[in-house]
Design a protein around this motif. Structure first.
Motif, PDB file in Angstrom:
ATOM      1  N   UNK A 285     129.714   8.697  51.257  1.00 25.97           N
ATOM      2  CA  UNK A 285     129.937   8.179  52.611  1.00 25.97           C
ATOM      3  C   UNK A 285     128.890   7.203  53.109  1.00 25.97           C
ATOM      4  N   UNK A 286     127.671   7.257  52.561  1.00 24.35           N
ATOM      5  CA  UNK A 286     126.587   6.431  53.103  1.00 24.35           C
ATOM      6  C   UNK A 286     126.911   4.937  53.021  1.00 24.35           C
ATOM      7  N   UNK A 387     107.922   5.643  53.826  1.00 23.66           N
ATOM      8  CA  UNK A 387     106.976   6.681  54.244  1.00 23.66           C
ATOM      9  C   UNK A 387     107.523   7.485  55.419  1.00 23.66           C
ATOM     10  N   UNK A 388     108.176   6.787  56.355  1.00 27.96           N
ATOM     11  CA  UNK A 388     108.771   7.468  57.503  1.00 27.96           C
ATOM     12  C   UNK A 388     109.899   8.409  57.062  1.00 27.96           C
ATOM     13  N   UNK A 389     110.716   7.955  56.116  1.00 29.49           N
ATOM     14  CA  UNK A 389     111.797   8.787  55.586  1.00 29.49           C
ATOM     15  C   UNK A 389     111.222  10.032  54.910  1.00 29.49           C
ATOM     16  N   UNK A 442     120.172   5.638  60.513  1.00 28.06           N
ATOM     17  CA  UNK A 442     120.179   4.869  59.265  1.00 28.06           C
ATOM     18  C   UNK A 442     119.901   5.790  58.070  1.00 28.06           C
ATOM     19  N   UNK A 443     118.900   5.445  57.257  1.00 27.91           N
ATOM     20  CA  UNK A 443     118.644   6.192  56.026  1.00 27.91           C
ATOM     21  C   UNK A 443     118.164   7.620  56.279  1.00 27.91           C
ATOM     22  N   UNK A 444     117.672   7.892  57.492  1.00 33.57           N
ATOM     23  CA  UNK A 444     117.262   9.259  57.815  1.00 33.57           C
ATOM     24  C   UNK A 444     118.448  10.102  58.266  1.00 33.57           C
ATOM     25  N   UNK A 445     119.569   9.457  58.571  1.00 31.76           N
ATOM     26  CA  UNK A 445     120.734  10.154  59.088  1.00 31.76           C
ATOM     27  C   UNK A 445     121.270  11.258  58.195  1.00 31.76           C
TER      28      UNK A 445
END
Length: 556
Positions: A285-286, A387-389, A442-445
């Motif tokens: 799904x991403x 790094x945040x992810x 986004x990518x953290x979702x």
């Protein structure tokens, strides 16, 4: 007799005192924790040279590797069919009844079943690589050779995993732990050797390097299986002795053994594939969500996908694997207590398992979040978003680990239908929140959506354990509060060291990031270790050795 020799001897399961049960849990957790930790660390450390040799193609390579492994993991878990965990549970129950011979017959019949299942699953993945890759790989033709390389490993791994389950049924965690480490060593050596030869000697294609890197799963599995065979051969005299002195009152036909294995395995299939199903849903799904919402190119989406599905996942799973080690250890112990109808001991084991999990998981997750920036730089190069992810993934890992442990506890108590229902509720929650989470985060979702789903499932399980087995969460609260407070101190200590050293060092440099990381981890470890020893929480993990450490370190 050495400690390892003692750990490798088949244990008499008729000792049901709380002290013996606690010692088994601590000893088993120590072995499984060590095996999981070393293998996971090794499985993460190889990334540093691997990424360097892949060069500018590493982001696309990571995405391809992650997509292939997610599909392979699903097939592997279905092929294994939860049989190792089911065998561990059943062998433990038969041993508790002094029916060692039945448990050993179960193991031998199980080997035939897992061999057949491995061959079938391998053939399906090999011949179905093109359509499967199209569905879950976004029509990427590079998925086909990767999936076929992984299909070969499917043939051998189910039987290898079954053998681990057999030893775990005797509360022998050393063979599983050592074989895990050996498997990872051989896999990593082949993976790095093949990648270096293809990319640096031949100046070859990165897709070929990824294909050989995935084929390394077979190399590792073969080495592990040989080691387990050696363990079994060495212990045959003792196993034969136990079988000879069994009650031999149970006479179970072969077809009934197969039926029991399959019935016991079905719930383990569902739960063991839970995390993989969540990952496959992210994989499917991403890309469509990101394309529809932000109109991004596929290559950019693959890079973002690699950040959470491969980069952060590799590091976070080091901690989550520790939780899995506790779950694996406690399943046969709970089965013993359940067979003996010892409700008091069941409750004590459940409470001990939860505290052991929190003792490891909370400081580990918070500590990784504190050092996320230098850690990500060391493994993948400086990347603000990456790094945040990783930082977000570190926090969500607590919920992933909790789900792993509590579902393991439920399976050990034969609460299979209930745990499947709770998992499915959590999966539905994940499906509902996936789209808004990806659009807003986004990518953290996907990480946040998975954490929410697993949190809901875990809360339902914890409530079930309280209602049906009398787990006293209020009694555990003081210990939980102390673990949380000490973990926050650990987080603050590591964070202060990271920020302080950034004033004089550059965390964008891999070498300097490594220096920052080592010093920050050391500071956090000292802080948590001091409080854990002073408060006697460390006694939960290392038993009487904690007192010796307090004397040596002069901690009162």
């Amino acid at each position: 007799m050495s400690e390892e020799s003692k750990a490798n001897q088949p244990q008499n399961p008729h000792m049901n005192s709380e002290a013996d049960a606690h010692q088994k849990m601590v000893r088993g957790s120590a072995w499984m924790t060590a095996g999981s930790l070393f293998s996971r660390v090794l499985g993460a450390v190889y990334i540093i040279p691997w990424v360097a040799w892949l060069g500018s193609n590493y982001a696309q390579g990571n995405a391809l590797f992650a997509k292939g492994y997610n599909i392979y993991s699903f097939f592997l878990l279905v092929a294994i069919g939860g049989i190792p965990s089911a065998i561990s549970k059943q062998v433990s129950e038969y041993n508790a009844q002094n029916e060692y011979g039945v448990g050993q017959r179960l193991f031998k019949r199980g080997l035939l079943l897992t061999t057949a299942m491995g061959i079938v699953a391998g053939c399906i993945l090999w011949f179905g690589a093109k359509p499967i890759g199209f569905i879950f790989g976004g029509s990427d033709p590079n998925m086909i050779p990767v999936l076929r390389a992984l299909a070969i490993a499917l043939v051998i791994i189910p039987s290898m995993s079954l053998t681990r389950g057999f030893f775990q049924g005797y509360q022998q965690m050393a063979p599983s732990a050592v074989s895990q480490f050996v498997e990872q060593v051989f896999r990593v050596v082949y993976l790095l050797g093949a990648t270096y030869f293809i990319m640096r000697v031949q100046r070859g294609d990165w897709v070929n390097a990824i294909t050989q890197s995935t084929f390394a799963a077979f190399i590792g599995a073969a080495a592990s299986f040989l080691l387990l065979g050696w363990y079994y051969y060495r212990q045959r005299p003792e196993l034969n002795r136990l079988a000879a002195q069994s009650n031999a009152k149970l006479v179970i036909p072969v077809w009934q053994l197969f039926k029991d294995i399959i019935i016991q395995a079905i719930p383990f299939i569902v739960i063991d594939t839970a995390t993989t199903v969540f990952n496959l849903f992210d994989q499917a799904t991403f890309q469509p969500i990101m394309q529809h919402a932000f109109h991004m190119k596929v290559s950019v989406i693959n890079t973002l996908y690699a950040l959470f599905a491969f980069n952060s996942n590799k590091l976070v799973m080091i901690i989550v694997s520790l939780a899995a080690a506790i779950a694996i250890t406690v399943v046969p112990l709970l089965s013993e207590s359940l067979a003996a109808h010892n409700l008091r001991q069941i409750r004590k084991q459940l409470e001990d398992a939860l505290i052991l999990f929190l003792f490891i998981m909370i400081p580990g997750s918070l500590g990784m979040a504190a050092v996320a920036y230098p850690l990500n730089t060391l493994f993948y190069g400086y990347d603000e978003l990456g790094s945040l992810i990783l930082q977000i993934a570190s926090f969500t890992a607590i919920l992933l680990g909790l789900f792993t442990v509590v579902t393991g506890l439920m399976q050990g108590l034969s609460r299979n239908k209930d745990v499947i229902r709770y998992y499915l509720i959590g999966l539905v929650v994940k499906l509902v929140v996936q789209v808004p989470c990806v659009i807003f985060l986004s990518a953290a979702g996907p990480l946040v959506a998975t954490a929410i789903g697993m949190a809901v499932a875990s809360m339902l399980v914890l409530y079930d354990l309280e209602v049906n087995f009398g787990v006293r969460y209020a009694k555990l609260l003081p210990k939980v509060n102390r673990i949380l407070i000490y973990s926050i101190f650990t987080y603050l200590a590591a964070t202060l060291v990271v920020h302080g050293l950034n004033l004089v060092l550059n965390e964008q440099s891999k070498l300097q990031a490594m220096i920052i990381l080592i010093l920050a981890v050391a500071a956090g470890g000292v802080v948590y270790g001091y409080f854990a020893l002073k408060s006697h929480l460390a006694d939960l993990m290392i038993g009487s050795r904690a007192a010796g450490l307090r004397r040596k370190l002069r901690i009162k």
